[in-house]
Design an enzyme around this catalytic site. Structure first.
Site, PDB file in Angstrom:
ATOM      1  N   ASN A 169      -5.175   6.710  -2.236  1.00 32.89           N
ATOM      2  CA  ASN A 169      -4.802   7.136  -0.883  1.00 32.89           C
ATOM      3  C   ASN A 169      -4.243   8.547  -0.857  1.00 32.89           C
ATOM      4  O   ASN A 169      -4.412   9.262   0.126  1.00 32.89           O
ATOM      5  CB  ASN A 169      -3.827   6.141  -0.249  1.00 32.89           C
ATOM      6  CG  ASN A 169      -4.579   4.907   0.240  1.00 32.89           C
ATOM      7  OD1 ASN A 169      -5.761   4.995   0.580  1.00 32.89           O
ATOM      8  ND2 ASN A 169      -3.923   3.767   0.251  1.00 32.89           N
ATOM      9  N   HIS A 193      -2.397  -3.219  -6.506  1.00 35.19           N
ATOM     10  CA  HIS A 193      -2.887  -2.826  -5.189  1.00 35.19           C
ATOM     11  C   HIS A 193      -4.391  -3.077  -5.069  1.00 35.19           C
ATOM     12  O   HIS A 193      -5.214  -2.302  -5.571  1.00 35.19           O
ATOM     13  CB  HIS A 193      -2.567  -1.337  -4.950  1.00 35.19           C
ATOM     14  CG  HIS A 193      -2.962  -0.848  -3.600  1.00 35.19           C
ATOM     15  ND1 HIS A 193      -3.594   0.353  -3.388  1.00 35.19           N
ATOM     16  CD2 HIS A 193      -2.824  -1.406  -2.381  1.00 35.19           C
ATOM     17  CE1 HIS A 193      -3.822   0.512  -2.102  1.00 35.19           C
ATOM     18  NE2 HIS A 193      -3.376  -0.538  -1.467  1.00 35.19           N
ATOM     19  N   GLU A 238      -5.515  -0.794  -8.122  1.00 34.99           N
ATOM     20  CA  GLU A 238      -4.551   0.101  -8.762  1.00 34.99           C
ATOM     21  C   GLU A 238      -3.400  -0.741  -9.317  1.00 34.99           C
ATOM     22  O   GLU A 238      -2.824  -1.550  -8.587  1.00 34.99           O
ATOM     23  CB  GLU A 238      -4.000   1.112  -7.747  1.00 34.99           C
ATOM     24  CG  GLU A 238      -5.030   2.137  -7.312  1.00 34.99           C
ATOM     25  CD  GLU A 238      -4.546   3.035  -6.172  1.00 34.99           C
ATOM     26  OE1 GLU A 238      -4.655   4.245  -6.287  1.00 34.99           O
ATOM     27  OE2 GLU A 238      -4.075   2.504  -5.147  1.00 34.99           O
ATOM     28  N   SER A 247       0.832  -1.204   0.000  1.00 36.88           N
ATOM     29  CA  SER A 247       0.000   0.000   0.000  1.00 36.88           C
ATOM     30  C   SER A 247       0.861   1.246   0.000  1.00 36.88           C
ATOM     31  O   SER A 247       0.407   2.307  -0.408  1.00 36.88           O
ATOM     32  CB  SER A 247      -0.859   0.086   1.258  1.00 36.88           C
ATOM     33  OG  SER A 247      -1.379  -1.128   1.629  1.00 36.88           O
TER      34      SER A 247
HETATM   35  P1  NAD Z   1      -1.489  -9.797   7.113  1.00 33.16           P
HETATM   36  O1  NAD Z   1      -0.591  -9.591   8.260  1.00 33.16           O
HETATM   37  O2  NAD Z   1      -2.928 -10.049   7.359  1.00 33.16           O
HETATM   38  O3  NAD Z   1      -0.947 -10.992   6.226  1.00 33.16           O
HETATM   39  C1  NAD Z   1       0.398 -11.174   5.898  1.00 33.16           C
HETATM   40  C2  NAD Z   1       0.666 -12.658   5.835  1.00 33.16           C
HETATM   41  O4  NAD Z   1       1.970 -12.842   5.314  1.00 33.16           O
HETATM   42  C3  NAD Z   1       0.614 -13.351   7.196  1.00 33.16           C
HETATM   43  O5  NAD Z   1      -0.254 -14.461   7.134  1.00 33.16           O
HETATM   44  C4  NAD Z   1       2.048 -13.749   7.428  1.00 33.16           C
HETATM   45  O6  NAD Z   1       2.176 -14.938   8.181  1.00 33.16           O
HETATM   46  C5  NAD Z   1       2.554 -13.944   6.017  1.00 33.16           C
HETATM   47  N1  NAD Z   1       4.007 -13.893   5.904  1.00 33.16           N
HETATM   48  C6  NAD Z   1       4.895 -13.200   6.652  1.00 33.16           C
HETATM   49  N2  NAD Z   1       6.146 -13.459   6.221  1.00 33.16           N
HETATM   50  C7  NAD Z   1       6.047 -14.303   5.173  1.00 33.16           C
HETATM   51  C8  NAD Z   1       6.986 -14.927   4.332  1.00 33.16           C
HETATM   52  N3  NAD Z   1       8.270 -14.699   4.448  1.00 33.16           N
HETATM   53  N4  NAD Z   1       6.534 -15.771   3.385  1.00 33.16           N
HETATM   54  C9  NAD Z   1       5.220 -16.010   3.244  1.00 33.16           C
HETATM   55  N5  NAD Z   1       4.286 -15.442   4.028  1.00 33.16           N
HETATM   56  C10 NAD Z   1       4.686 -14.599   4.977  1.00 33.16           C
HETATM   57  O7  NAD Z   1      -1.287  -8.517   6.190  1.00 33.16           O
HETATM   58  P2  NAD Z   1      -2.295  -7.927   5.087  1.00 33.16           P
HETATM   59  O8  NAD Z   1      -3.228  -6.959   5.727  1.00 33.16           O
HETATM   60  O9  NAD Z   1      -2.848  -9.035   4.280  1.00 33.16           O
HETATM   61  O10 NAD Z   1      -1.303  -7.046   4.210  1.00 33.16           O
HETATM   62  C11 NAD Z   1      -0.453  -7.631   3.265  1.00 33.16           C
HETATM   63  C12 NAD Z   1      -0.005  -6.584   2.281  1.00 33.16           C
HETATM   64  O11 NAD Z   1      -1.136  -6.010   1.635  1.00 33.16           O
HETATM   65  C13 NAD Z   1       0.747  -5.432   2.912  1.00 33.16           C
HETATM   66  O12 NAD Z   1       1.750  -5.005   2.026  1.00 33.16           O
HETATM   67  C14 NAD Z   1      -0.295  -4.364   3.041  1.00 33.16           C
HETATM   68  O13 NAD Z   1       0.236  -3.061   3.023  1.00 33.16           O
HETATM   69  C15 NAD Z   1      -1.113  -4.613   1.796  1.00 33.16           C
HETATM   70  N6  NAD Z   1      -2.502  -4.134   1.851  1.00 33.16           N
HETATM   71  C16 NAD Z   1      -3.246  -4.331   2.973  1.00 33.16           C
HETATM   72  C17 NAD Z   1      -4.563  -3.870   2.991  1.00 33.16           C
HETATM   73  C18 NAD Z   1      -5.435  -4.083   4.202  1.00 33.16           C
HETATM   74  O14 NAD Z   1      -6.428  -3.368   4.340  1.00 33.16           O
HETATM   75  N7  NAD Z   1      -5.136  -5.022   5.061  1.00 33.16           N
HETATM   76  C19 NAD Z   1      -5.105  -3.255   1.860  1.00 33.16           C
HETATM   77  C20 NAD Z   1      -4.329  -3.114   0.713  1.00 33.16           C
HETATM   78  C21 NAD Z   1      -3.020  -3.565   0.728  1.00 33.16           C
END
Ligand code: NAD
Length: 566
Positions: free
Chosen positions: A195, A143, A156, A122
């Site tokens: 954003n 994204h 995006e 993000s």
């Molecule tokens: P999250 O913490 O829910 O999930 C991340 C997952 O990645 C976890 O299950 C974790 O165990 C796993 N992980 C960690 N290290 C790892 C590795 N080395 N190999 C494989 N898996 C691994 O996070 P999220 O909210 O899903 O966010 C993930 C990405 O998406 C981030 O970059 C975030 O900025 C982006 N994002 C999040 C949102 C949101 O609203 N949550 C929206 C858009 C984008």
């Protein structure tokens, strides 16, 4: 399905990853999901199954499809193994640059040369993530918004400094094949498009509230009810989490001086641990639990100057457009689909008047001095050229040969194949006057033989609390009231007849009140589409007035006797 992509590897199976895996499998792709433990992967599979079952319960997909989709999702604890045969990898691990770089280095070393490597980050720079690979031209940002499997449909697609046009296009097509709506972000700027605009929108609101120009509730009421945003500015921050907003704000501000508008109110809440709905308190208190909605009275925002609130967001959008970071239509799509705005940011700008927007920015800039408030050269140039928006017939949009100056109480916007008749007496809930009725008739005459216009949409204008609240009874006052009433009725019937006989479809887009004559106008249209908050009725019968333009017959045909209540 995309022609060149069959196999998808999703790295990180958390909030975003499991959803991305689900939409990919739903679209027919073979998916491998990776996480750091089998337990987490099993949880992700359970969440996907639960979500698919819900789709099946609602009849969106068949029961058989649930198993079919689940069978397309495999899991693995190894990135190397998962990407081995992948055509695209989508990384969704936590928002840490080093971690993402590690994932990309490993994927690059093991994925086939043709594979696209995408990140769902993000806020981190795509270019920096791509530097961990030997194929930066094949690295791209995709994204998704949360939750990916449901709304919002926006995604995006972001080009890093070295991403090739071909890969960006393929990523774009892949997103489309998921049934999502992509927008292309041509440059890797912090916050991308959506954003950035949201941060800009929050900025003036926060400063004005912190300096007691308006209260939080006043701003929320104005943005929610008058501007029609799905939530008030502060209400939304409580909903997403004060911590999320605060930390993302810091992260992007660090990378971009334009986004450096500190919000003292947010910082204060963050330090107090009042993190919004989830902690029972943020800008509002949630005594009824985390699902309680904030109490925002409709009338509270009457005196708020919406131009001042929206001006920084418009400035940011102008900056994005001028820099070629995104097209006008993609920016509009971004705020409509990503933030649920009823109108595009440039549509607001044209409605407000570009000169008014620049004036508001100058005031903000001289008072607070932040770069974000310095009017973008695109806006100042538009003012110099007289492209002031709807009132001058040209702004970010062209308003066709029909200049708005020709009308006083409606706006006719011609955007072939559509034309909009916008009822424009916001201070009077778009109550129908003789002038407005004449103007509706005249606009329909102008559009009657217009070969380029195929559909006409009638809606309420700025202010957005009403389609139309009915006849403006004040125009019947005075010694000639009987005469005026007679003329009024004639004009009213003229307008309604014209809508009914109009040779192309006419749609009433209703948001807010459609009462009395307003409802009769809507009922004369071929289709009526109303938002949940709309109120429809013929309250004039309680005054002994009989709806005079077909309302008595039509309402009963549309809703039946049972649908009517006094
Ligand atoms: P999250 O913490 O829910 O999930 C991340 C997952 O990645 C976890 O299950 C974790 O165990 C796993 N992980 C960690 N290290 C790892 C590795 N080395 N190999 C494989 N898996 C691994 O996070 P999220 O909210 O899903 O966010 C993930 C990405 O998406 C981030 O970059 C975030 O900025 C982006 N994002 C999040 C949102 C949101 O609203 N949550 C929206 C858009 C984008």
């Amino acid at each position: 399905m995309s022609t060149q992509i069959r196999k998808v590897a999703v790295i990180g199976a958390g909030t975003m990853g499991h959803g991305i895996a689900e939409v990919s499998a739903l679209a027919g792709y073979e998916v491998v999901m990776v996480d750091v433990s089998q337990d987490l992967l099993n949880k992700a599979l359970e969440r996907i199954k639960w979500s698919l079952d819900k789709f099946a319960e609602r009849g969106t997909i068949s029961k058989e499809k649930v198993n079919e989709v689940m069978n397309r999702i495999k899991t693995s604890l190894s990135i190397a193994e998962a990407v081995k045969n992948a055509d695209i990898m989508i990384e969704a691990v936590p928002e840490k640059l080093d971690l993402k770089k590690q994932v990309f280095a490993e994927a690059d070393a093991n994925a086939p040369p043709h594979a696209i490597l995408a990140t769902n980050t993000s806020s981190l720079p795509i270019t920096e993530i791509a530097s961990a690979t030997k194929r930066p031209e094949r690295v791209v940002g995709i994204h998704f918004f949360n939750p990916p499997a449901l709304m919002p449909p926006l995604v995006e697609v972001i080009k890093g400094a070295q991403t090739s046009d071909d890969i960006a296009k393929r990523a774009y097509d892949f997103v489309k094949s998921l049934g999502k709506e992509p927008i292309m972000v041509n440059k890797d700027v912090p916050g991308f498009v959506v954003n950035r605009i949201l941060i800009a929108l929050n900025s003036a609101a926060c400063l004005l509230a912190a300096n007691n120009v308006y209260s939080v509730v006043e701003i929320d009421s104005a943005t929610k009810y008058r501007a029609g945003l799905p939530m008030g500015i502060f209400e939304l921050q409580d909903f997403t989490g004060i911590d999320v907003g605060y930390l993302v704000g810091l992260a992007v501000a660090e990378r971009d001086p334009m986004l450096r508008v500190p919000c003292p109110l947010i910082e204060d809440l963050y330090k107090k641990g009042w993190l919004g709905q989830k902690s029972g308190r943020g800008f509002y208190e949630y005594k009824g639990g985390p699902y309680e909605r904030a109490n925002i009275p409709r009338e509270a925002g009457e005196k708020v100057d919406l131009v001042q609130i929206f001006a920084p967001a418009i400035n940011m959008a102008a900056w994005l457009l001028r820099q070629g970071i995104a097209s006008r239509d993609d920016i509009e799509k971004g705020v409509k689909l990503g933030l649920g705005w009823p109108k595009g940011v440039f549509e607001y700008a044209d409605e407000f008047g570009i000169d008014k927007v620049v004036e508001a920015l100058n005031q903000l800039y001289s008072k607070y001095g932040y770069e974000l408030f310095k009017p973008d050269p695109l806006l100042t140039q538009m003012v110099q050229e007289g492209r002031l928006g709807q009132k001058s017939g040209r702004g970010f949009y062209e308003y066709g040969a029909v200049g708005v100056t020709e009308f006083k109480e409606i706006i006719l916007r011609r955007e072939p194949p559509l034309a909009w008749i916008i009822l424009n007496r916001p201070q009077r809930l778009n109550a129908l006057t003789l002038t407005m009725l004449e103007e509706i008739s005249r606009a329909l005459d102008m559009l009657w033989d217009d070969k380029e216009v195929r559909v006409v949409i009638i809606r309420g204008g700025a202010g957005d609390r009403a389609f139309s609240a009915g006849a403006d009874v004040t125009s019947f006052q005075g010694p000639l009231h009987t005469y005026y009433f007679f003329i009024y009725n004639r004009k009213f019937q003229d307008a309604v007849n014209k809508i009914e006989r109009f040779p192309k479809p006419v749609i009433a887009a209703i948001d807010g009140y459609a009462l009395g004559g307003g409802l009769e106008i809507a009922m004369a249209c071929d289709f009526r589409i109303a938002t949940d908050r709309s109120e429809l009725g013929q309250p004039e019968i309680n005054l002994g007035i009989i709806p005079g333009a077909g309302g008595t017959q039509k309402l009963i045909r549309y809703v039946g006797l049972v649908g009517l209540r006094s």
